[in-house]
Design a protein around this motif. Structure first.
Motif, short mmCIF file in Angstrom:
data_model
loop_
_atom_site.label_atom_id
_atom_site.label_comp_id
_atom_site.label_asym_id
_atom_site.label_seq_id
_atom_site.Cartn_x
_atom_site.Cartn_y
_atom_site.Cartn_z
N SER A 174 14.51 -6.94 4.09
CA SER A 174 13.70 -8.05 3.55
C SER A 174 11.90 -7.16 3.57
O SER A 174 11.62 -6.26 4.29
N GLU A 175 11.85 -6.80 2.43
CA GLU A 175 10.97 -6.50 1.87
C GLU A 175 9.60 -6.57 2.21
O GLU A 175 8.82 -5.74 2.89
N GLU A 176 9.16 -8.00 2.14
CA GLU A 176 7.48 -8.61 2.59
C GLU A 176 7.86 -8.23 4.59
O GLU A 176 6.58 -8.15 4.80
N GLU A 177 9.20 -8.71 5.22
CA GLU A 177 8.57 -8.84 6.73
C GLU A 177 8.44 -7.39 6.66
O GLU A 177 7.74 -6.74 7.49
N GLY A 178 9.24 -6.00 6.13
CA GLY A 178 8.77 -4.77 6.28
C GLY A 178 7.88 -4.02 5.99
O GLY A 178 7.26 -3.16 6.74
N THR A 179 6.56 -5.01 4.85
CA THR A 179 5.53 -4.03 4.55
C THR A 179 4.64 -4.87 5.45
O THR A 179 3.59 -4.37 6.04
N LEU A 180 4.75 -5.76 6.70
CA LEU A 180 3.91 -6.66 6.71
C LEU A 180 3.81 -5.56 8.46
O LEU A 180 3.04 -4.98 9.38
N VAL A 181 5.15 -5.09 8.73
CA VAL A 181 5.36 -4.03 9.84
C VAL A 181 4.05 -2.90 9.38
O VAL A 181 3.72 -2.53 10.48
N LEU A 210 1.74 -7.21 -1.11
CA LEU A 210 1.85 -7.79 -0.69
C LEU A 210 1.47 -9.27 -1.34
O LEU A 210 2.07 -10.04 -1.59
N ASN A 211 0.00 -8.61 -2.31
CA ASN A 211 -0.93 -9.70 -3.22
C ASN A 211 0.39 -9.45 -4.37
O ASN A 211 -0.19 -9.82 -5.72
N ASP A 212 1.51 -8.56 -4.77
CA ASP A 212 1.93 -9.02 -6.13
C ASP A 212 1.06 -7.62 -7.03
O ASP A 212 0.95 -7.73 -7.85
N LYS A 213 0.13 -6.91 -6.31
CA LYS A 213 -0.92 -5.90 -6.94
C LYS A 213 -0.06 -4.49 -6.84
O LYS A 213 -0.19 -3.80 -6.13
N ASN A 214 1.02 -4.61 -7.28
CA ASN A 214 1.83 -2.83 -6.66
C ASN A 214 1.49 -1.90 -7.56
O ASN A 214 1.64 -0.98 -6.77
N LEU A 274 -13.68 15.40 12.08
CA LEU A 274 -13.40 15.52 10.08
C LEU A 274 -12.46 15.00 9.77
O LEU A 274 -11.80 14.38 8.90
N GLY A 275 -11.32 16.06 10.89
CA GLY A 275 -9.40 15.79 10.11
C GLY A 275 -8.99 14.30 11.24
O GLY A 275 -8.36 13.85 10.58
N GLY A 276 -9.53 13.82 12.18
CA GLY A 276 -9.54 12.85 12.23
C GLY A 276 -10.17 11.62 11.98
O GLY A 276 -9.41 10.56 11.48
N GLY A 277 -11.34 11.89 10.83
CA GLY A 277 -11.65 11.11 10.18
C GLY A 277 -11.14 10.64 8.50
O GLY A 277 -10.21 9.97 8.67
N PHE A 278 -10.51 11.31 8.41
CA PHE A 278 -9.67 11.74 7.07
C PHE A 278 -8.42 11.42 7.87
O PHE A 278 -7.78 9.74 6.39
N ILE A 279 -7.72 10.87 8.74
CA ILE A 279 -6.51 10.21 8.88
C ILE A 279 -6.98 8.70 9.63
O ILE A 279 -5.99 8.03 8.81
N ALA A 280 -7.93 8.84 9.86
CA ALA A 280 -8.41 7.31 10.58
C ALA A 280 -8.09 6.17 8.71
O ALA A 280 -7.78 4.86 8.17
N LEU A 281 -9.39 7.39 8.20
CA LEU A 281 -8.94 6.71 6.75
C LEU A 281 -7.91 6.67 5.84
O LEU A 281 -7.70 5.66 4.86
N GLY A 282 -6.99 7.24 5.81
CA GLY A 282 -5.84 7.46 5.16
C GLY A 282 -4.89 6.18 5.31
O GLY A 282 -4.34 5.78 5.41
N SER A 283 -4.23 6.25 7.24
CA SER A 283 -4.78 4.96 7.51
C SER A 283 -4.71 4.10 7.47
O SER A 283 -4.45 3.25 6.78
N PHE A 284 -6.22 3.40 7.00
CA PHE A 284 -6.61 2.32 7.26
C PHE A 284 -5.84 1.67 5.26
O PHE A 284 -6.32 0.78 5.48
N LEU A 285 -6.31 2.85 4.12
CA LEU A 285 -6.04 3.08 2.90
C LEU A 285 -4.59 2.56 3.00
O LEU A 285 -3.97 1.62 1.90
N GLY A 286 -3.80 3.54 3.48
CA GLY A 286 -1.91 2.39 3.66
C GLY A 286 -2.49 1.61 3.88
O GLY A 286 -1.64 0.84 3.44
N SER A 287 -2.99 0.51 5.02
CA SER A 287 -3.33 -0.67 5.23
C SER A 287 -3.31 -1.84 3.96
O SER A 287 -2.72 -2.19 3.65
#
Length: 219
Positions: free
Chosen positions: A100-107, A160-164, A140-153
């Protein structure tokens, strides 16, 4: 064995670092191959990160003083949010692998957002402390993790919009930002606890190896 709060925080930071590195290696394999290669490593890495975050939260709770400093409360909340986010990421990847790729990506997208929020809370907590190398590295460390995580989203939203292609590139950059942030936090927590006068345990000994020789300095 009754682990002291500092032991748990230090162990949690190192486990977080290992988990983020495994996650980034898996993400690199996936992004470069354009396939599901590496997804199993991503799932395992996120699970390890969640365990590390949980240890940090428990350790910080043990270190919480009766004054209940706002900075520590923010840090504890941030650690639990990151544990929740990483667990959600792992679940999302498992759903993707089950077909279930789309559902998993949303999660997975939701999990990265929660993790980023938690890392931001940790950085805000550190900002409430007095000026120090520990404070600056934690922000700085928390900022990098936050930025990296938001980039993940964001990367997942592109997928999800087919821009793989661009989505995978963003995911790759975000994963390595999290590795950098995790190892900055390891350095930060080492500085934090090395700079604190140690407390004796019930047997009259200083429990941490990095305090060896401290008692001699007090004589």
């Amino acid at each position: 064995m009754d682990f002291q709060g500092e032991d748990l925080v230090i162990a949690g930071k190192w486990i977080l670092g290992v988990g983020s590195l495994i996650d980034a290696i898996g993400q690199t394999q996936q992004s470069l191959s354009g396939s599901d290669l590496g997804k199993d490593l991503i799932a395992k890495g996120n699970g390890i990160e969640a365990f590390g975050n949980s240890l940090q939260a428990i350790g910080r709770t043990k270190l919480l003083t009766p004054k209940r400093e706002l900075s520590t409360i923010y840090t504890i909340l941030g650690a639990w949010l990151q544990a929740t986010g990483n667990t959600t990421n792992a679940v999302g990847i498992d759903i993707e692998l089950s077909g279930s790729e789309e559902e998993g990506t949303l999660v997975d997208t939701l999990g990265s957002g929660i993790q980023g929020l938690g890392a931001a809370f940790e950085a805000v907590g550190a900002s409430l402390l007095e000026e120090s190398d520990f404070r600056n590295l934690t922000i700085l460390g928390g900022g990098f993790i936050a930025l990296g995580s938001f980039l993940g989203s964001i990367g997942n939203i592109y997928v999800l919009n087919d821009k793989n292609v661009i989505g995978e590139q963003i995911l790759l950059v975000g994963s390595w930002f999290q590795v950098l942030g995790s190892f900055l936090l390891i350095h930060a927590v080492t500085i934090e606890f090395e700079s604190k006068p140690p407390l004796k345990n019930e047997n009259g000994y200083y429990p941490y190896s990095y305090h060896s020789g401290y008692s001699d300095l007090l004589v």
